[in-house]
Enzyme design. Structure first.
Site, mmCIF file in Angstrom:
data_model
loop_
_atom_site.group_PDB
_atom_site.id
_atom_site.type_symbol
_atom_site.label_atom_id
_atom_site.label_comp_id
_atom_site.label_asym_id
_atom_site.label_seq_id
_atom_site.Cartn_x
_atom_site.Cartn_y
_atom_site.Cartn_z
ATOM 1 N N ASN A 23 -9.618 -7.996 -25.983
ATOM 2 C CA ASN A 23 -9.335 -8.972 -27.031
ATOM 3 C C ASN A 23 -8.902 -10.280 -26.374
ATOM 4 O O ASN A 23 -7.977 -10.284 -25.558
ATOM 5 C CB ASN A 23 -8.225 -8.443 -27.946
ATOM 6 C CG ASN A 23 -7.976 -9.346 -29.135
ATOM 7 O OD1 ASN A 23 -7.525 -10.472 -28.978
ATOM 8 N ND2 ASN A 23 -8.271 -8.849 -30.325
ATOM 9 N N SER A 45 -12.758 -8.640 -32.054
ATOM 10 C CA SER A 45 -12.150 -9.658 -32.900
ATOM 11 C C SER A 45 -11.333 -8.889 -33.926
ATOM 12 O O SER A 45 -11.875 -8.062 -34.664
ATOM 13 C CB SER A 45 -13.236 -10.500 -33.571
ATOM 14 O OG SER A 45 -12.635 -11.581 -34.242
ATOM 15 N N GLU A 46 -10.021 -9.128 -33.973
ATOM 16 C CA GLU A 46 -9.141 -8.201 -34.683
ATOM 17 C C GLU A 46 -9.296 -8.234 -36.205
ATOM 18 O O GLU A 46 -8.736 -7.401 -36.903
ATOM 19 C CB GLU A 46 -7.676 -8.402 -34.270
ATOM 20 C CG GLU A 46 -7.040 -9.706 -34.663
ATOM 21 C CD GLU A 46 -7.113 -10.750 -33.558
ATOM 22 O OE1 GLU A 46 -8.023 -10.649 -32.697
ATOM 23 O OE2 GLU A 46 -6.272 -11.677 -33.569
ATOM 24 N N ASN A 47 -10.063 -9.191 -36.725
ATOM 25 C CA ASN A 47 -10.353 -9.152 -38.154
ATOM 26 C C ASN A 47 -11.388 -8.071 -38.500
ATOM 27 O O ASN A 47 -11.667 -7.858 -39.683
ATOM 28 C CB ASN A 47 -10.812 -10.525 -38.667
ATOM 29 C CG ASN A 47 -11.938 -11.106 -37.858
ATOM 30 O OD1 ASN A 47 -11.983 -10.987 -36.644
ATOM 31 N ND2 ASN A 47 -12.892 -11.722 -38.539
ATOM 32 N N SER A 87 -9.100 -1.637 -37.327
ATOM 33 C CA SER A 87 -9.053 -2.576 -36.212
ATOM 34 C C SER A 87 -7.713 -2.508 -35.488
ATOM 35 O O SER A 87 -7.650 -2.432 -34.257
ATOM 36 C CB SER A 87 -9.288 -3.990 -36.734
ATOM 37 O OG SER A 87 -9.315 -4.902 -35.668
#
Lengths: 208, 234
Positions: A23, A45-47, A87
């Site tokens: 990340n 992508s943490e979304n 996530s």
């Protein structure tokens, strides 16, 4: 002489190994993607996405496809999508090998502050606290000093923490430092930077 | 079982009351229930608490409910990009509870799964941990976070069938499934309602058990940060 933003990103990219899920934070960490070369790296992508691709060509932007910085991006052949709970499950569960993030302050015990300055507009921590608490390795990339010339590599953080004892390695314009027992260990000096220069710009204890 | 409604106002009929807790899906402006938010604005419901990762921008998303002062409190991880939000927060008109993003998502998921609390490492040693129960497991310290049980969930999906099975598109999925799960009642707005049997059962992202009312509508789907690269010349 010291490293510029791109050289810092290039140095940070050396931390990544083939097969890693990683990340990258906003700012200089985003540039790290430009220097992974032939290594097989999957960006999270943490979304809710693994396998983040580059920005789209003009006209190809998709409002349903953004990164955690809310920028339009693209997918790759390897991409997968999932919800926010999944996530952060993979983040909290230690499945993400490394996070490369910017910082306002780092302390010699690995404390990290990068989300708020008291008295200034507070926007929120987003996913930073989850990332630093969960991922395998936390690598900070930042300038060694602030715009007033004060060290950002401190004995103790003065700002509210994002995480306690979470940082493993610090890459700055002056060199590379590891969080070790009793203080920071110098791993590498940036091109043209002397050890004396690095030490004089560092408030934190240097143990070797 | 009639789940399909004609429009957002009808789908929300009888569900809104002042002071309620609403869980909303979306990340930034991506995958937000824009039609339902507009209908809540039109209904004039007040003193709302929103569990939502972000607060929209001044004239879109939850931002439109801030302009009309219908929001009492936000439970969010990041609220930049919204000047009116900041004005109300700094003047004390609006309460704000910051949650780390993953903690917020898991609080919603937990609420939907009947889990009143869970322990997490996230936030240990920070202001987030103040006042929370600490407990050690295998030599590491964790804090107790509570599940969110919302009065109402509002979410946005790509496709639904008439039984409420939902499919999301790309990163517009984000907070929508956990937000949908944690409400007593969930209303979903979608781009297309397809006939029963048209969705592959193996590809359903959120089973219809979590979704009570559905509407189809036109979505603006605004882009917050348009970033592109130049095409290489041939």
């Amino acid at each position: 002489m010291a490293w510029d933003r791109n050289q810092m990103a290039e140095r940070a990219a050396q931390e990544l190994e083939d097969g890693m899920y990683v990340n990258l934070g906003i700012g200089i960490p985003t540039l790290v993607a430009n220097y992974v070369g032939d290594k097989d790296i999957t960006l999270q992508s943490e979304n809710g996405m693994l396998g983040m691709g580059p920005f789209p060509y003009e006209g190809d932007e998709d409002p349903d496809l953004i990164n955690a910085g809310k920028q339009t991006i693209t997918e790759l052949a390897r991409t997968s999508y999932f919800d926010s709970a999944t996530s952060f499950g993979m983040i909290r569960g230690g499945k993400i090998a490394a996070a490369i993030l910017g910082a306002m302050e780092v302390a010699e015990n690995g404390d990290l502050a990068n989300w708020m300055i008291p008295g200034k507009l507070v926007k929120g921590m987003g996913g930073a606290m989850d990332l630093v608490a969960g991922v395998g390795r936390v690598i900070v990339v930042m300038d060694h000093t602030n715009k007033h010339g004060d060290s950002k590599v401190l004995k103790e953080c003065t700002l509210p923490l994002t995480g306690k004892g979470v940082v493993d390695r610090i890459i700055t314009n002056l060199g590379v430092l590891d969080v070790a027992d009793g203080g920071l260990k110098i791993v590498e000096l940036a091109e043209g930077v002397s050890e004396e220069e690095l030490r004089s710009s560092t408030e934190a204890t240097i143990v070797g | 079982m009639k789940k399909v409604y004609a429009n957002a106002a009808e789908a929300l009929d009888g569900l809104l009351h002042d002071g309620m807790l609403i869980a909303a899906g979306g990340f930034g402006l991506c995958g937000i229930p824009e039609l339902l938010l507009q209908a809540i604005k039109d209904a004039g419901t007040k003193d709302l608490t929103f569990a939502s990762n972000n607060a929209g921008v001044d004239d879109f998303g939850i931002g439109i409910l801030l302009q009309t002062k219908q929001v009492k409190k936000m439970i969010s991880s990041y609220v930049g990009e919204n000047a009116e939000f900041m004005r109300q927060y700094l003047s004390g008109e609006l309460e704000l509870e910051f949650n780390p993003q993953g903690t917020l998502a898991e609080r919603m998921r937990a609420g939907g799964c009947g889990i009143p609390g869970f322990y997490t490492k996230t936030g240990v040693g920070t202001v987030i941990a103040e006042g929370k129960e600490h407990k050690d497991f295998n030599g590491e310290t964790y804090i107790l976070e509570e599940g969110i049980f919302a009065d109402l969930s509002i979410v946005k999906a790509w496709k639904a069938d008439d039984t409420g099975n939902l499919i999301f598109r790309k990163t517009a999925r984000n907070f929508n499934p956990p937000a949908a799960m944690c409400g007593k009642i969930c209303v979903a707005e979608v781009e297309e309602i397809v006939p029963r049997g048209a969705l592959d059962p193996d590809q359903i992202h959120l089973p219809g058990i979590y979704v009570h009312r559905i509407i189809q509508g036109e979505h603006e789907k605004r882009i917050e940060q348009r970033t592109t690269r130049k095409r290489e010349e041939a």
